[in-house]
Design a protein around this motif. Structure first.
Motif, PDB file in Angstrom:
ATOM      1  N   VAL A 190       0.860  -1.178   0.000  1.00 44.78           N
ATOM      2  CA  VAL A 190       0.000   0.000   0.000  1.00 44.78           C
ATOM      3  C   VAL A 190       0.898   1.230   0.000  1.00 44.78           C
ATOM      4  CG1 VAL A 190      -1.740   1.314   1.259  1.00 44.78           C
ATOM      5  CG2 VAL A 190      -1.832  -1.188   1.272  1.00 44.78           C
ATOM      6  N   GLN A 191       0.638   2.137  -0.910  1.00 41.59           N
ATOM      7  CA  GLN A 191       1.355   3.409  -0.923  1.00 41.59           C
ATOM      8  C   GLN A 191       0.384   4.506  -0.556  1.00 41.59           C
ATOM      9  OE1 GLN A 191       3.144   3.471  -4.888  1.00 41.59           O
ATOM     10  NE2 GLN A 191       5.111   2.957  -3.969  1.00 41.59           N
ATOM     11  N   LEU A 192       0.837   5.408   0.309  1.00 36.58           N
ATOM     12  CA  LEU A 192      -0.024   6.469   0.834  1.00 36.58           C
ATOM     13  C   LEU A 192       0.587   7.826   0.502  1.00 36.58           C
ATOM     14  CD1 LEU A 192      -0.626   4.915   4.371  1.00 36.58           C
ATOM     15  CD2 LEU A 192      -2.113   4.734   2.369  1.00 36.58           C
ATOM     16  N   VAL A 193      -0.245   8.731   0.010  1.00 32.50           N
ATOM     17  CA  VAL A 193       0.214  10.080  -0.326  1.00 32.50           C
ATOM     18  C   VAL A 193      -0.736  11.093   0.290  1.00 32.50           C
ATOM     19  CG1 VAL A 193       0.750  11.720  -2.147  1.00 32.50           C
ATOM     20  CG2 VAL A 193       1.231   9.278  -2.486  1.00 32.50           C
ATOM     21  N   GLU A 194      -0.201  11.912   1.186  1.00 31.27           N
ATOM     22  CA  GLU A 194      -1.004  12.943   1.834  1.00 31.27           C
ATOM     23  C   GLU A 194      -0.987  14.240   1.037  1.00 31.27           C
ATOM     24  OE1 GLU A 194       1.257  10.757   5.236  1.00 31.27           O
ATOM     25  OE2 GLU A 194       1.691  11.564   3.252  1.00 31.27           O
ATOM     26  N   SER A 195      -2.045  15.011   1.189  1.00 32.13           N
ATOM     27  CA  SER A 195      -2.115  16.337   0.579  1.00 32.13           C
ATOM     28  C   SER A 195      -3.034  17.208   1.421  1.00 32.13           C
ATOM     29  CB  SER A 195      -2.633  16.257  -0.857  1.00 32.13           C
ATOM     30  OG  SER A 195      -3.945  15.720  -0.883  1.00 32.13           O
ATOM     31  N   GLY A 196      -3.002  18.508   1.142  1.00 34.89           N
ATOM     32  CA  GLY A 196      -3.927  19.423   1.800  1.00 34.89           C
ATOM     33  C   GLY A 196      -3.341  20.249   2.919  1.00 34.89           C
ATOM     34  N   GLY A 197      -2.078  20.008   3.258  1.00 31.97           N
ATOM     35  CA  GLY A 197      -1.470  20.813   4.303  1.00 31.97           C
ATOM     36  C   GLY A 197      -1.220  22.240   3.835  1.00 31.97           C
ATOM     37  N   GLY A 198      -0.814  23.088   4.768  1.00 36.89           N
ATOM     38  CA  GLY A 198      -0.527  24.471   4.418  1.00 36.89           C
ATOM     39  C   GLY A 198      -0.464  25.354   5.638  1.00 36.89           C
ATOM     40  N   ASP A 258      -9.767  11.099   4.751  1.00 38.39           N
ATOM     41  CA  ASP A 258      -9.634  12.532   4.963  1.00 38.39           C
ATOM     42  C   ASP A 258      -9.600  12.864   6.450  1.00 38.39           C
ATOM     43  OD1 ASP A 258     -11.753  13.664   2.191  1.00 38.39           O
ATOM     44  OD2 ASP A 258      -9.732  12.846   2.249  1.00 38.39           O
ATOM     45  N   LEU A 259      -9.020  14.011   6.746  1.00 42.58           N
ATOM     46  CA  LEU A 259      -9.053  14.549   8.093  1.00 42.58           C
ATOM     47  C   LEU A 259      -9.477  16.007   7.989  1.00 42.58           C
ATOM     48  CD1 LEU A 259      -8.443  13.901  11.102  1.00 42.58           C
ATOM     49  CD2 LEU A 259      -6.218  14.986  10.734  1.00 42.58           C
ATOM     50  N   GLN A 260     -10.707  16.296   8.389  1.00 44.41           N
ATOM     51  CA  GLN A 260     -11.200  17.662   8.416  1.00 44.41           C
ATOM     52  C   GLN A 260     -10.803  18.283   9.744  1.00 44.41           C
ATOM     53  OE1 GLN A 260     -12.898  19.545   6.060  1.00 44.41           O
ATOM     54  NE2 GLN A 260     -12.612  21.225   7.511  1.00 44.41           N
ATOM     55  N   MET A 261     -10.072  19.389   9.666  1.00 48.88           N
ATOM     56  CA  MET A 261      -9.558  20.030  10.873  1.00 48.88           C
ATOM     57  C   MET A 261     -10.149  21.424  10.989  1.00 48.88           C
ATOM     58  SD  MET A 261      -5.573  18.815  10.721  1.00 48.88           S
ATOM     59  CE  MET A 261      -5.179  19.921   9.368  1.00 48.88           C
ATOM     60  N   ASN A 262     -10.923  21.650  12.026  1.00 51.84           N
ATOM     61  CA  ASN A 262     -11.547  22.941  12.272  1.00 51.84           C
ATOM     62  C   ASN A 262     -11.005  23.547  13.568  1.00 51.84           C
ATOM     63  OD1 ASN A 262     -13.223  22.522   9.999  1.00 51.84           O
ATOM     64  ND2 ASN A 262     -14.759  21.471  11.252  1.00 51.84           N
ATOM     65  N   SER A 263     -11.240  24.828  13.737  1.00 52.15           N
ATOM     66  CA  SER A 263     -10.818  25.530  14.963  1.00 52.15           C
ATOM     67  C   SER A 263      -9.355  25.247  15.269  1.00 52.15           C
ATOM     68  CB  SER A 263     -11.708  25.115  16.137  1.00 52.15           C
ATOM     69  OG  SER A 263     -13.058  25.385  15.869  1.00 52.15           O
ATOM     70  N   ALA A 307      -7.878  11.464  19.482  1.00 48.40           N
ATOM     71  CA  ALA A 307      -7.127  11.928  20.639  1.00 48.40           C
ATOM     72  C   ALA A 307      -7.949  13.007  21.337  1.00 48.40           C
ATOM     73  CB  ALA A 307      -5.775  12.484  20.206  1.00 48.40           C
ATOM     74  N   ASP A 308      -7.808  13.085  22.641  1.00 50.65           N
ATOM     75  CA  ASP A 308      -8.616  14.046  23.410  1.00 50.65           C
ATOM     76  C   ASP A 308      -8.409  15.472  22.927  1.00 50.65           C
ATOM     77  OD1 ASP A 308      -8.379  12.349  26.647  1.00 50.65           O
ATOM     78  OD2 ASP A 308      -9.724  12.066  24.937  1.00 50.65           O
ATOM     79  N   PHE A 309      -7.199  15.790  22.498  1.00 47.02           N
ATOM     80  CA  PHE A 309      -6.916  17.180  22.150  1.00 47.02           C
ATOM     81  C   PHE A 309      -7.515  17.607  20.816  1.00 47.02           C
ATOM     82  CE2 PHE A 309      -3.739  15.787  19.208  1.00 47.02           C
ATOM     83  CZ  PHE A 309      -3.019  14.776  19.825  1.00 47.02           C
ATOM     84  N   VAL A 310      -8.123  16.682  20.058  1.00 51.04           N
ATOM     85  CA  VAL A 310      -8.780  17.071  18.811  1.00 51.04           C
ATOM     86  C   VAL A 310     -10.275  16.776  18.800  1.00 51.04           C
ATOM     87  CG1 VAL A 310      -6.653  16.757  17.506  1.00 51.04           C
ATOM     88  CG2 VAL A 310      -8.357  14.913  17.562  1.00 51.04           C
ATOM     89  N   LYS A 311     -10.775  16.168  19.847  1.00 47.55           N
ATOM     90  CA  LYS A 311     -12.197  15.835  19.890  1.00 47.55           C
ATOM     91  C   LYS A 311     -13.048  17.086  19.740  1.00 47.55           C
ATOM     92  CE  LYS A 311     -12.172  11.529  22.512  1.00 47.55           C
ATOM     93  NZ  LYS A 311     -12.468  10.869  23.805  1.00 47.55           N
ATOM     94  N   GLY A 312     -14.034  16.988  18.866  1.00 43.68           N
ATOM     95  CA  GLY A 312     -14.924  18.114  18.607  1.00 43.68           C
ATOM     96  C   GLY A 312     -14.390  19.087  17.575  1.00 43.68           C
ATOM     97  N   SER A 333      -9.523  26.466   9.161  1.00 40.29           N
ATOM     98  CA  SER A 333      -9.754  25.043   8.859  1.00 40.29           C
ATOM     99  C   SER A 333      -8.849  24.582   7.724  1.00 40.29           C
ATOM    100  CB  SER A 333     -11.209  24.823   8.445  1.00 40.29           C
ATOM    101  OG  SER A 333     -12.110  25.155   9.478  1.00 40.29           O
ATOM    102  N   LEU A 334      -8.558  23.312   7.748  1.00 39.72           N
ATOM    103  CA  LEU A 334      -7.865  22.634   6.648  1.00 39.72           C
ATOM    104  C   LEU A 334      -8.456  21.243   6.516  1.00 39.72           C
ATOM    105  CD1 LEU A 334      -4.037  23.394   7.135  1.00 39.72           C
ATOM    106  CD2 LEU A 334      -5.469  24.148   5.231  1.00 39.72           C
ATOM    107  N   ARG A 335      -8.387  20.720   5.297  1.00 37.11           N
ATOM    108  CA  ARG A 335      -8.819  19.348   5.070  1.00 37.11           C
ATOM    109  C   ARG A 335      -7.658  18.584   4.466  1.00 37.11           C
ATOM    110  NH1 ARG A 335     -13.874  17.044   4.957  1.00 37.11           N
ATOM    111  NH2 ARG A 335     -14.070  15.034   3.859  1.00 37.11           N
ATOM    112  N   LEU A 336      -7.168  17.608   5.189  1.00 40.55           N
ATOM    113  CA  LEU A 336      -6.104  16.747   4.703  1.00 40.55           C
ATOM    114  C   LEU A 336      -6.707  15.532   4.014  1.00 40.55           C
ATOM    115  CD1 LEU A 336      -3.667  16.721   7.758  1.00 40.55           C
ATOM    116  CD2 LEU A 336      -3.866  18.398   5.909  1.00 40.55           C
ATOM    117  N   SER A 337      -6.051  15.106   2.957  1.00 39.41           N
ATOM    118  CA  SER A 337      -6.475  13.898   2.251  1.00 39.41           C
ATOM    119  C   SER A 337      -5.309  12.938   2.142  1.00 39.41           C
ATOM    120  CB  SER A 337      -6.986  14.243   0.849  1.00 39.41           C
ATOM    121  OG  SER A 337      -8.176  14.982   0.907  1.00 39.41           O
TER     122      SER A 337
END
Length: 125
Positions: free
Chosen positions: A2-10, A80-85, A61-66, A17-21
């Motif tokens: 399996v090869q994994l490639v992340e994107s969406g950082g910045g 995906d990882l949707q990151m808000n706030s 992880a507790d520090f990202v809940k919500g 907000s950012l959305r990582l894929s």
């Protein structure tokens, strides 16, 4: 294999907000749990979120809940990882990982056998 490639950082301001894929290659994606981890300078890589192979169970992880949401699309071989706030302390390189995990998912790095190269997330104050 399996090869994994992340994107969406910045670079984003605090509160934004950012959305990582993570795009996966290989035919075994749907049989693997997926996780997101992060590593800040001078710190160990730490667990952020995980999702089981069907997408029906997640853990954070507790520090990202919500604030963060993990999701996957097995038809598209992606997670995906949707990151808000976002906060300055969320600044790190974010990695996605894949593993065949007894019990569905895991917070432990050792349980994941494939890793992406990482994508940088920088949150300014």
């Amino acid at each position: 294999q399996v090869q994994l490639v992340e994107s969406g950082g910045g670079l984003v301001q605090a509160g934004g907000s950012l959305r990582l894929s993570c795009a996966a290659s290989g035919r075994t994606f749907s049989s693997r749990a997926m996780g997101w981890f992060r590593q800040a300078p001078g710190k160990e890589r730490e667990f952020v979120a995980a999702i089981n192979r069907s997408g029906g169970v997640t853990h954070y992880a507790d520090f990202v809940k919500g604030r963060f949401t993990i999701s996957r699309d097995n038809a598209k071989n992606s997670v995906d990882l949707q990151m808000n706030s976002l906060k300055p302390e969320d600044t790190a390189v974010y990695f996605c990982a894949a593993g065949v995990i007894f019990g569905g998912l895991s917070t432990r790095k050792s349980e994941y056998d494939y890793w992406g190269q990482g994508t940088q997330v920088t949150v300014s104050s």
